[in-house]
Design an enzyme around this catalytic site. Structure first.
Site, PDB file in Angstrom:
ATOM      1  N   ASP A   1      -7.984  15.316 -20.630  1.00 34.40           N
ATOM      2  CA  ASP A   1      -7.026  13.706 -21.489  1.00 34.40           C
ATOM      3  C   ASP A   1      -5.940  13.981 -22.735  1.00 34.40           C
ATOM      4  OD1 ASP A   1      -6.834  11.107 -21.300  1.00 34.40           O
ATOM      5  OD2 ASP A   1      -8.269  11.005 -22.613  1.00 34.40           O
TER       6      ASP A   1
ATOM      7  N   GLU B   1     -11.877   9.353 -32.306  1.00 37.53           N
ATOM      8  CA  GLU B   1     -11.894   7.667 -31.810  1.00 37.53           C
ATOM      9  C   GLU B   1     -13.061   6.966 -31.323  1.00 37.53           C
ATOM     10  OE1 GLU B   1      -7.984   7.172 -28.205  1.00 37.53           O
ATOM     11  OE2 GLU B   1     -10.319   8.685 -27.730  1.00 37.53           O
TER      12      GLU B   1
ATOM     13  N   LYS C   1       1.062  10.247 -17.570  1.00 35.04           N
ATOM     14  CA  LYS C   1      -0.135  11.213 -17.250  1.00 35.04           C
ATOM     15  C   LYS C   1      -1.222  11.188 -16.057  1.00 35.04           C
ATOM     16  CE  LYS C   1      -3.263  11.098 -21.541  1.00 35.04           C
ATOM     17  NZ  LYS C   1      -4.013  11.347 -21.020  1.00 35.04           N
TER      18      LYS C   1
ATOM     19  N   HIS D   1      -1.034  14.985 -25.855  1.00 37.79           N
ATOM     20  CA  HIS D   1      -1.022  14.471 -27.194  1.00 37.79           C
ATOM     21  C   HIS D   1      -1.490  16.153 -27.518  1.00 37.79           C
ATOM     22  CE1 HIS D   1      -0.971  11.485 -24.629  1.00 37.79           C
ATOM     23  NE2 HIS D   1      -3.143  10.896 -24.634  1.00 37.79           N
TER      24      HIS D   1
ATOM     25  N   ASP E   1       1.276  -0.932  -0.075  1.00 38.61           N
ATOM     26  CA  ASP E   1      -0.179   0.441  -0.067  1.00 38.61           C
ATOM     27  C   ASP E   1       1.323   1.203   0.057  1.00 38.61           C
ATOM     28  OD1 ASP E   1      -1.663   2.025   0.446  1.00 38.61           O
ATOM     29  OD2 ASP E   1      -2.570   1.205   2.295  1.00 38.61           O
ATOM     30  N   ILE E   2       0.402   1.981  -0.847  1.00 38.33           N
ATOM     31  CA  ILE E   2       1.357   3.060  -1.351  1.00 38.33           C
ATOM     32  C   ILE E   2       1.986   4.225  -0.707  1.00 38.33           C
ATOM     33  CG2 ILE E   2       2.147   2.911  -3.602  1.00 38.33           C
ATOM     34  CD1 ILE E   2      -0.506   5.175  -4.076  1.00 38.33           C
TER      35      ILE E   2
ATOM     36  N   LYS F   1     -14.584  11.375 -28.165  1.00 39.97           N
ATOM     37  CA  LYS F   1     -15.103  10.018 -28.222  1.00 39.97           C
ATOM     38  C   LYS F   1     -15.898   9.475 -28.642  1.00 39.97           C
ATOM     39  CE  LYS F   1     -11.930   8.466 -24.882  1.00 39.97           C
ATOM     40  NZ  LYS F   1     -10.537   8.017 -25.170  1.00 39.97           N
TER      41      LYS F   1
ATOM     42  N   LYS G   1       5.729   7.288 -31.548  1.00 37.80           N
ATOM     43  CA  LYS G   1       4.574   6.897 -32.256  1.00 37.80           C
ATOM     44  C   LYS G   1       5.505   7.368 -33.203  1.00 37.80           C
ATOM     45  CE  LYS G   1       0.120   7.388 -31.243  1.00 37.80           C
ATOM     46  NZ  LYS G   1      -0.649   5.727 -30.444  1.00 37.80           N
TER      47      LYS G   1
HETATM   48  C1  BG6 Z   1      -4.584   8.490 -24.012  1.00 36.29           C
HETATM   49  C2  BG6 Z   1      -5.866   8.664 -22.823  1.00 36.29           C
HETATM   50  O1  BG6 Z   1      -3.664   9.378 -22.748  1.00 36.29           O
HETATM   51  O2  BG6 Z   1      -4.781   8.333 -25.294  1.00 36.29           O
HETATM   52  C3  BG6 Z   1      -6.929   7.889 -23.907  1.00 36.29           C
HETATM   53  O3  BG6 Z   1      -5.822   9.078 -21.952  1.00 36.29           O
HETATM   54  C4  BG6 Z   1      -6.821   7.886 -25.340  1.00 36.29           C
HETATM   55  O4  BG6 Z   1      -8.056   9.178 -23.322  1.00 36.29           O
HETATM   56  C5  BG6 Z   1      -6.072   7.558 -25.934  1.00 36.29           C
HETATM   57  O5  BG6 Z   1      -8.343   6.501 -25.592  1.00 36.29           O
HETATM   58  C6  BG6 Z   1      -5.758   7.410 -26.880  1.00 36.29           C
HETATM   59  O6  BG6 Z   1      -4.024   6.933 -27.427  1.00 36.29           O
HETATM   60  P1  BG6 Z   1      -3.745   5.953 -28.997  1.00 36.29           P
HETATM   61  O7  BG6 Z   1      -2.985   5.914 -28.900  1.00 36.29           O
HETATM   62  O8  BG6 Z   1      -4.854   4.929 -29.175  1.00 36.29           O
HETATM   63  O9  BG6 Z   1      -4.735   7.464 -29.472  1.00 36.29           O
END
Ligand code: BG6
Length: 464
Positions: free
Chosen positions: A205, A186, A118, A210, A55-56, A310, A152
Site C-alpha cells: 500500500d 499515520e 494504484k 509512495h 456494469d464493467i 497505521k 504533493k
Molecule cells: C494511500 C494509501 O495511497 O495513501 C492509504 O492507500 C494512505 O492507506 C494514503 O492512508 C496516505 O496518503 P496521504 O496523502 O494522506 O499521506
C-alpha cells in the site's frame, strides 16, 4: 474550468445525475482538501456532472458508454477524453480491454488518455500482465499512472531543493551522508478499507509506491532536463541500483507489524484483527520497515531506512538526511553532545525543511547546543498550495506526464518489493499483534536502526 469540461461518473449503483451531483457536493463540501467551498459556485459547477449506471463486466456497457460520450460531445462537451480508472487491480484489465473493444482508445478529433490509480498489479508478474493489457490498447504516452505523493508540493520541492541550490548537492553522497530515514506514520487505522487492506498490507500500500518514490527523488542523479522522460529515467536508475533481497536479507533487514488495541486521541480503538471484515487470524501487516541499500557510486554503504504504519502515535511524513560527524571531535571535551547535522524534509503535516546544526551556547564556557534553521511553507507563502490530485489531474489534461509513473518504473518497484512479499509468505508467521495502536510501532524497528552503529550513537559516544 473550460466550458467544454464535463465529468461522467460511472458505477454499478443506480443513481440519477441529480443524486450523483448531491453526493459529490456532500463529498466536496466535507473534504479536508476543499478550501473556500461556496454553494453558489458549486451550483454553477455541478451542471457539468453526469452519471451513468453500468456494469464493467457487461460487454454491452462499453458500446453504451460510447453512445453516451458521443451525445455529450454533440451537446457541447470536449472532444478530448480522459478515462480515470480507480478500481481494484483485478478489474482494471477488463475495463481497459472493454474500452479498446468499443474503439474508445482513439479519436479522430481530440485526444484520449487514461489515468490509472494504484494498486498497479499485486506483484511483478501481475503488474507485467496489466501493463501488457494497457499497451495492447493505449500508447505509453497516453497512460498516466497516478502516485499521488508525486503531486504533493513538498515532494516536488525535493528536486528543487537538491538541484537548484549549490549548497546541498556537493554533500549529497556517501562521503558526507551517514544514513537516510524516510517515514510515513499515520494515526488512522484501516478505516472502512479492510477488504482492500487484507489483500494489500502496508508494504504494497505504501512502500511499493509512495515511499519508493520519495527514496528515488532523494537519491536520483540530476536529470538532463525537467521533463517526463529525463526525470523518470533517473528514478528508474535508482530502483535498478537497489539489490533485490534474498530471503536471508529479508529476515535481517525488514520489520513487519500489526496493531493491537490501544489509545488514539484519547479514545480506545480495537486491534486490526478486531476491525470489521478482517480475518481474526490475519497476518496482513499494518506496519512495514525496510533497510535498503542503493548500490551505486553515489550511495554505496549508505543505508536508507523506510518505515510506515497505521495507528501510530503521530501523523508525520518526512525524510531525514543524517550527515556524518565532523572528522575531528574538536569540542568533545566540552561535556556537551555533538550531534551531526540533519536535514529534515517535512512532507506533511508541517510542510517545510529544517536543518539541525551545532552552535555555541551563550556563556563563559565553550558548550555546544543543537539549533534549527527552519523553512516553512506556511511562513513563507502564507496560503497552502494546490492539493496533490488537483495538480495531477490538471497535468494529465495538459499532457504532462512528469509526475506520473512510467511502465518500467512500476515494474522496477515491484522487482524490489516482490522478493520481500515472497520471503514474508515463507517465513514463520509473525507474532501479531506486535504494537499497540497509538504507539511508535514494533520495537524491532529500533533494533534494525541500531544494528549498524549509526551517527546518532557515535555522537552519544563523544559524550563519554
Ligand atoms: C494511500 C494509501 O495511497 O495513501 C492509504 O492507500 C494512505 O492507506 C494514503 O492512508 C496516505 O496518503 P496521504 O496523502 O494522506 O499521506
Amino acid at each position: 474550468m473550460n466550458p467544454e469540461f464535463e465529468v461522467l461518473g460511472i458505477g454499478r449503483t443506480r443513481l440519477s445525475s441529480e443524486e450523483f451531483r448531491k453526493k459529490t457536493e456532500e463529498g466536496a463540501a466535507k473534504s479536508k482538501d476543499t478550501r473556500g467551498f461556496s454553494e453558489l459556485r458549486w451550483t454553477d459547477f455541478e451542471t457539468r456532472l453526469h452519471y451513468m449506471e453500468g456494469d464493467i463486466n457487461e460487454p454491452d456497457f462499453y458500446s453504451q458508454l460510447r453512445v453516451r460520450l458521443e451525445e455529450m460531445e454533440k451537446n457541447g462537451s470536449s472532444p478530448n477524453h480522459l478515462f480515470y480508472v480507480s478500481t481494484p487491480a483485478s478489474v482494471a484489465g477488463p475495463i481497459i480491454e472493454g474500452l479498446g473493444a468499443a474503439g474508445l482508445n482513439r479519436r479522430d478529433r481530440g485526444w484520449t488518455r487514461i489515468v490509472l490509480e494504484k494498486p498497479f498489479g499485486h506483484d511483478l508478474e501481475s503488474a507485467n500482465a496489466l501493463n501488457d493489457v494497457v499497451h495492447s490498447v493505449f500508447d505509453e504516452k497516453s497512460v498516466y499512472r497516478i502516485d499521488h505523493y508525486l503531486g504533493k508540493e513538498t515532494v516536488q520541492n525535493i528536486l528543487v531543493f537538491r538541484f537548484s541550490n549549490s549548497l546541498f548537492e556537493p554533500v549529497w553522497n556517501r562521503n558526507y551522508i551517514d544514513y537516510v530515514e524516510i517515514t510515513a506514520a499515520e494515526t488512522v487505522g484501516v478505516e472502512n478499507r479492510a477488504a482492500f487492506y487484507e489483500e494489500t498490507g502496508a508494504l504494497r500500500d505504501m512502500v511499493a509506491n509512495h515511499l519508493l518514490q520519495l527514496l528515488a527523488l532523494t537519491a536520483m542523479e540530476p536529470p538532463v532536463a525537467f521533463d517526463a522522460d529525463s526525470v523518470r529515467e533517473q528514478k528508474v536508475q535508482v530502483f535498478r541500483s537497489i539489490r533485490p533481497m534474498s530471503a536471508e536479507d529479508v529476515a535481517r533487514f525488514t520489520v513487519r507489524g500489526q496493531y493491537g488495541s490501544g489509545v488514539i486521541d484519547g479514545k480506545r480503538v480495537p486491534g486490526y484483527r478486531q476491525e470489521p471484515d478482517v480475518n481474526p487470524n490475519s497476518t496482513a501487516e499494518t506496519y512495514a520497515a525496510v533497510k535498503f541499500h542503493i548500490e551505486n557510486w553515489r550511495w554505496a554503504g549508505v543505508p536508507f531506512y523506510i518505515r510506515t504504519g497505521k495507528h501510530l502515535a503521530r501523523n508525520l511524513t518526512e525524510i531525514r538526511v543524517h550527515l556524518k560527524p565532523t572528522p575531528q571531535a574538536l569540542f568533545a571535551n566540552t561535556s556537551s553532545v555533538i550531534a551531526p547535522n540533519v536535514i529534515t524534509i517535512s512532507i506533511q503535516p508541517d510542510e517545510g525543511i529544517s536543518i539541525a546544526f551545532d552552535a555555541k551556547r551563550p556563556g563563559t564556557h565553550m558548550r555546544t547546543v543543537t539549533v534549527q534553521a527552519n523553512f516553512s511553507y506556511q511562513g513563507s507563502f502564507g496560503s497552502k498550495g494546490p492539493v496533490a490530485y488537483e495538480t495531477l489531474l490538471l497535468d494529465s489534461m495538459r499532457g504532462d506526464a512528469t509526475l506520473f509513473t512510467r511502465r518500467d518504473e512500476v515494474e522496477a518497484e515491484w522487482r524490489i518489493i516482490t522478493p520481500i512479499e515472497e520471503a514474508w509468505a515463507h517465513l514463520p508467521p509473525p507474532d501479531f499483534p506486535n504494537y499497540a495502536a497509538g504507539s511508535d510501532g514494533p520495537t524491532s524497528w529500533h533494533e534494525l536502526l541500531e544494528r549498524r552503529g549509526n551517527a546518532a550513537e557515535r555522537a552519544i559516544a563523544y559524550d563519554k
